[in-house]
Design a protein around this motif. Structure first.
Motif, mmCIF file in Angstrom:
data_model
loop_
_atom_site.group_PDB
_atom_site.id
_atom_site.type_symbol
_atom_site.label_atom_id
_atom_site.label_comp_id
_atom_site.label_asym_id
_atom_site.label_seq_id
_atom_site.Cartn_x
_atom_site.Cartn_y
_atom_site.Cartn_z
ATOM 1 N N GLN A 155 45.812 -72.586 -105.320
ATOM 2 C CA GLN A 155 45.918 -73.304 -104.048
ATOM 3 C C GLN A 155 44.629 -73.149 -103.251
ATOM 4 O OE1 GLN A 155 46.901 -75.824 -102.858
ATOM 5 N NE2 GLN A 155 48.971 -75.542 -102.070
ATOM 6 N N ARG A 156 43.975 -71.992 -103.362
ATOM 7 C CA ARG A 156 42.707 -71.806 -102.651
ATOM 8 C C ARG A 156 41.602 -72.694 -103.253
ATOM 9 N NH1 ARG A 156 41.601 -65.807 -102.427
ATOM 10 N NH2 ARG A 156 43.381 -65.456 -103.796
ATOM 11 N N VAL A 157 41.643 -72.887 -104.582
ATOM 12 C CA VAL A 157 40.710 -73.838 -105.203
ATOM 13 C C VAL A 157 40.976 -75.238 -104.623
ATOM 14 C CG1 VAL A 157 39.993 -74.978 -107.347
ATOM 15 C CG2 VAL A 157 40.508 -72.521 -107.355
ATOM 16 N N ALA A 158 42.264 -75.574 -104.496
ATOM 17 C CA ALA A 158 42.622 -76.896 -103.965
ATOM 18 C C ALA A 158 42.138 -77.056 -102.521
ATOM 19 C CB ALA A 158 44.130 -77.108 -104.058
ATOM 20 N N ILE A 159 42.175 -75.968 -101.763
ATOM 21 C CA ILE A 159 41.688 -76.034 -100.373
ATOM 22 C C ILE A 159 40.168 -76.205 -100.367
ATOM 23 C CG2 ILE A 159 41.411 -74.712 -98.234
ATOM 24 C CD1 ILE A 159 44.255 -73.549 -98.831
ATOM 25 N N ALA A 160 39.476 -75.464 -101.221
ATOM 26 C CA ALA A 160 38.017 -75.613 -101.323
ATOM 27 C C ALA A 160 37.675 -77.059 -101.693
ATOM 28 C CB ALA A 160 37.454 -74.646 -102.367
ATOM 29 N N ARG A 161 38.435 -77.615 -102.632
ATOM 30 C CA ARG A 161 38.204 -79.009 -103.048
ATOM 31 C C ARG A 161 38.406 -79.963 -101.865
ATOM 32 N NH1 ARG A 161 42.428 -81.252 -107.266
ATOM 33 N NH2 ARG A 161 43.714 -80.663 -105.509
ATOM 34 N N ALA A 162 39.450 -79.704 -101.070
ATOM 35 C CA ALA A 162 39.734 -80.577 -99.928
ATOM 36 C C ALA A 162 38.620 -80.517 -98.885
ATOM 37 C CB ALA A 162 41.069 -80.189 -99.292
ATOM 38 N N LEU A 179 54.296 -70.585 -103.175
ATOM 39 C CA LEU A 179 53.691 -69.253 -103.235
ATOM 40 C C LEU A 179 54.654 -68.185 -102.729
ATOM 41 C CD1 LEU A 179 50.195 -70.245 -101.787
ATOM 42 C CD2 LEU A 179 50.911 -70.150 -104.175
ATOM 43 N N ASP A 180 54.461 -66.964 -103.241
ATOM 44 C CA ASP A 180 55.255 -65.865 -102.689
ATOM 45 C C ASP A 180 54.736 -65.567 -101.282
ATOM 46 O OD1 ASP A 180 53.013 -64.103 -102.752
ATOM 47 O OD2 ASP A 180 53.399 -63.711 -104.864
ATOM 48 N N SER A 181 55.448 -64.707 -100.548
ATOM 49 C CA SER A 181 55.129 -64.566 -99.123
ATOM 50 C C SER A 181 53.722 -64.009 -98.896
ATOM 51 C CB SER A 181 56.175 -63.702 -98.427
ATOM 52 O OG SER A 181 56.241 -62.448 -99.053
ATOM 53 N N THR A 182 53.254 -63.103 -99.769
ATOM 54 C CA THR A 182 51.911 -62.541 -99.581
ATOM 55 C C THR A 182 50.845 -63.605 -99.788
ATOM 56 O OG1 THR A 182 52.769 -60.478 -100.477
ATOM 57 C CG2 THR A 182 50.366 -60.682 -100.323
ATOM 58 N N ASN A 183 50.942 -64.335 -100.902
ATOM 59 C CA ASN A 183 49.962 -65.388 -101.169
ATOM 60 C C ASN A 183 50.068 -66.518 -100.154
ATOM 61 O OD1 ASN A 183 48.181 -64.878 -103.400
ATOM 62 N ND2 ASN A 183 50.034 -64.686 -104.641
ATOM 63 N N GLY A 184 51.301 -66.808 -99.747
ATOM 64 C CA GLY A 184 51.510 -67.846 -98.733
ATOM 65 C C GLY A 184 50.821 -67.466 -97.433
ATOM 66 N N ALA A 185 50.947 -66.179 -97.053
ATOM 67 C CA ALA A 185 50.324 -65.714 -95.808
ATOM 68 C C ALA A 185 48.801 -65.802 -95.909
ATOM 69 C CB ALA A 185 50.769 -64.283 -95.507
ATOM 70 N N HIS A 186 48.247 -65.476 -97.101
ATOM 71 C CA HIS A 186 46.791 -65.568 -97.283
ATOM 72 C C HIS A 186 46.301 -66.999 -97.130
ATOM 73 C CE1 HIS A 186 46.532 -61.584 -99.726
ATOM 74 N NE2 HIS A 186 46.419 -61.404 -98.422
ATOM 75 N N VAL A 187 47.032 -67.927 -97.736
ATOM 76 C CA VAL A 187 46.623 -69.334 -97.670
ATOM 77 C C VAL A 187 46.703 -69.829 -96.218
ATOM 78 C CG1 VAL A 187 47.356 -71.680 -98.307
ATOM 79 C CG2 VAL A 187 47.051 -69.934 -100.069
ATOM 80 N N LEU A 188 47.746 -69.406 -95.509
ATOM 81 C CA LEU A 188 47.876 -69.823 -94.109
ATOM 82 C C LEU A 188 46.769 -69.193 -93.253
ATOM 83 C CD1 LEU A 188 49.540 -71.464 -92.138
ATOM 84 C CD2 LEU A 188 50.932 -69.428 -91.734
ATOM 85 N N ASP A 189 46.480 -67.901 -93.481
ATOM 86 C CA ASP A 189 45.361 -67.241 -92.768
ATOM 87 C C ASP A 189 44.084 -68.051 -92.964
ATOM 88 O OD1 ASP A 189 46.969 -65.159 -92.014
ATOM 89 O OD2 ASP A 189 46.279 -63.784 -93.585
ATOM 90 N N LEU A 190 43.885 -68.455 -94.216
ATOM 91 C CA LEU A 190 42.671 -69.192 -94.565
ATOM 92 C C LEU A 190 42.595 -70.513 -93.787
ATOM 93 C CD1 LEU A 190 40.220 -69.661 -96.405
ATOM 94 C CD2 LEU A 190 41.796 -70.529 -98.125
ATOM 95 N N LEU A 191 43.703 -71.238 -93.756
ATOM 96 C CA LEU A 191 43.710 -72.524 -93.049
ATOM 97 C C LEU A 191 43.448 -72.320 -91.555
ATOM 98 C CD1 LEU A 191 46.713 -74.314 -94.814
ATOM 99 C CD2 LEU A 191 44.281 -74.826 -95.062
ATOM 100 N N LEU A 192 44.066 -71.287 -90.974
ATOM 101 C CA LEU A 192 43.870 -71.040 -89.533
ATOM 102 C C LEU A 192 42.440 -70.598 -89.248
ATOM 103 C CD1 LEU A 192 47.296 -69.307 -88.759
ATOM 104 C CD2 LEU A 192 46.606 -71.640 -88.185
ATOM 105 N N ASP A 193 41.857 -69.802 -90.161
ATOM 106 C CA ASP A 193 40.443 -69.410 -90.009
ATOM 107 C C ASP A 193 39.537 -70.625 -90.064
ATOM 108 O OD1 ASP A 193 41.092 -66.794 -89.840
ATOM 109 O OD2 ASP A 193 40.424 -66.233 -91.859
ATOM 110 N N LEU A 194 39.853 -71.538 -90.999
ATOM 111 C CA LEU A 194 39.023 -72.738 -91.149
ATOM 112 C C LEU A 194 39.052 -73.569 -89.875
ATOM 113 C CD1 LEU A 194 40.005 -73.741 -94.776
ATOM 114 C CD2 LEU A 194 37.738 -73.054 -93.995
ATOM 115 N N ARG A 195 40.226 -73.645 -89.266
ATOM 116 C CA ARG A 195 40.310 -74.372 -87.997
ATOM 117 C C ARG A 195 39.438 -73.666 -86.952
ATOM 118 N NH1 ARG A 195 44.238 -74.266 -83.891
ATOM 119 N NH2 ARG A 195 44.326 -72.071 -84.444
#
Ligand code: ATP
Ligand code: MG
Length: 249
Positions: A155-162, A179-195
């Motif tokens: 999913q992080r590769v997909a975000i980099a691609r986007a 995603l499980d809750s840990t990976n889900g939280a990481h992906v959400l952290d990443l999106l909020l950081d990007l914003r």
């Protein structure tokens, strides 16, 4: 990090409608929807299965065409765009899908580069893709195939691609749904950081309350209609605001 875009996109939707026909049935997937989104905000799009979340993202991203209404993004009416201009508009939007949609035969690096490969771009594709993989925490995994990565990594590769097209608007359809809750939280952290770093506007479809609770705003769809609109930045504690609103329903 690649250069930052100055600000996110402002969205203004008025009277939008989309009906699908399935056999004899006509389904109003989006029904007279009016919505304004401020530049740089992160909006959770919630609602039960079939309520129109994906359709809303597809209409904003011009993957589908609306039957009625206008969608104005930074002053440009997307519903009036034709051909070349529509393609250019789509290229300026970042899409993240629930099931990653990575190409299985390509490495992480090549997956990130793939969408911009047909186009002449003013940056070095490989260098930019490497920077973005680094930004999503995948430095060193450039040569991994999707099958060699976890769901969260894919999913992080997909975000980099986007992010390759330097989008002012990111449309993410259940980006943490698989995603499980840990990976889900990481992906959400990443999106909020990007914003925070890039000022992107993000629309994020989710059925997970704890994901929605971390966004700036929550909208809820029922049968394609906007039935709830909550400012989660208003007031003391977003989680408390969110829980109060959820209890009230
Ligand atoms: N291509 C299509 N053809 C026919 N009906 C469709 C099509 N796409 C969506 N629909 C219908 O439109 C409605 C909204 O679908 P949509 O995919 O937007 O819902 P959703 O909120 O994203 O659901 P989920 O949470 O299950 O992903 C549903 O009733 C769906 O069956
Ligand atoms: Mg959906």
């Amino acid at each position: 990090m690649p250069e930052l875009s100055s600000s996110g996109a402002k969205i203004s939707i008025v009277g939008m409608a989309k009906t699908f026909t399935a056999g004899d049935a006509r389904i109003a997937a989006i029904d007279d929807l009016t919505l304004d989104v401020a530049a740089g905000s992160v909006v959770a799009v919630t609602g039960s299965s079939g309520s129109g979340k994906s359709t809303l993202l597809h209409l904003i991203g011009a993957i589908e065409r609306a039957d009625a209404g206008t969608i104005v993004i930074d002053g440009v009416d997307v519903t009036a765009l034709r051909r070349g201009k529509l393609t250019a508009y789509r290229r300026g939007i970042g899409f993240v899908f629930q099931r990653y949609h990575l190409l299985p035969a390509l490495t992480a690096l090549d997956n990130v580069i793939a969408p911009v490969l047909p186009y002449r771009v003013r940056y070095n594709r490989t260098a930019r893709a490497r920077e973005l993989l680094d930004a999503v925490g995948l430095a060193g995994r450039e040569r991994s195939l999707p099958s060699q990565m976890s769901g969260g990594q894919q999913q992080r590769v997909a975000i980099a691609r986007a992010l390759m097209g330097e989008p002012k608007l990111l449309l993410a359809d259940e980006p943490t749904g698989n995603l499980d809750s840990t990976n889900g939280a990481h992906v959400l952290d990443l999106l909020l950081d990007l914003r925070d770093q890039r000022g992107m506007t993000i629309l994020l479809a989710t059925h997970e309350q704890h994901v929605a609770a971390r966004c700036d705003r929550l909208i809820r769809l029922t049968d394609g209609r906007l039935v709830e609109d909550l400012d989660l930045t208003d007031g003391e504690d977003p989680q408390a605001t969110f829980e109060r609103a959820t209890r009230l329903r």
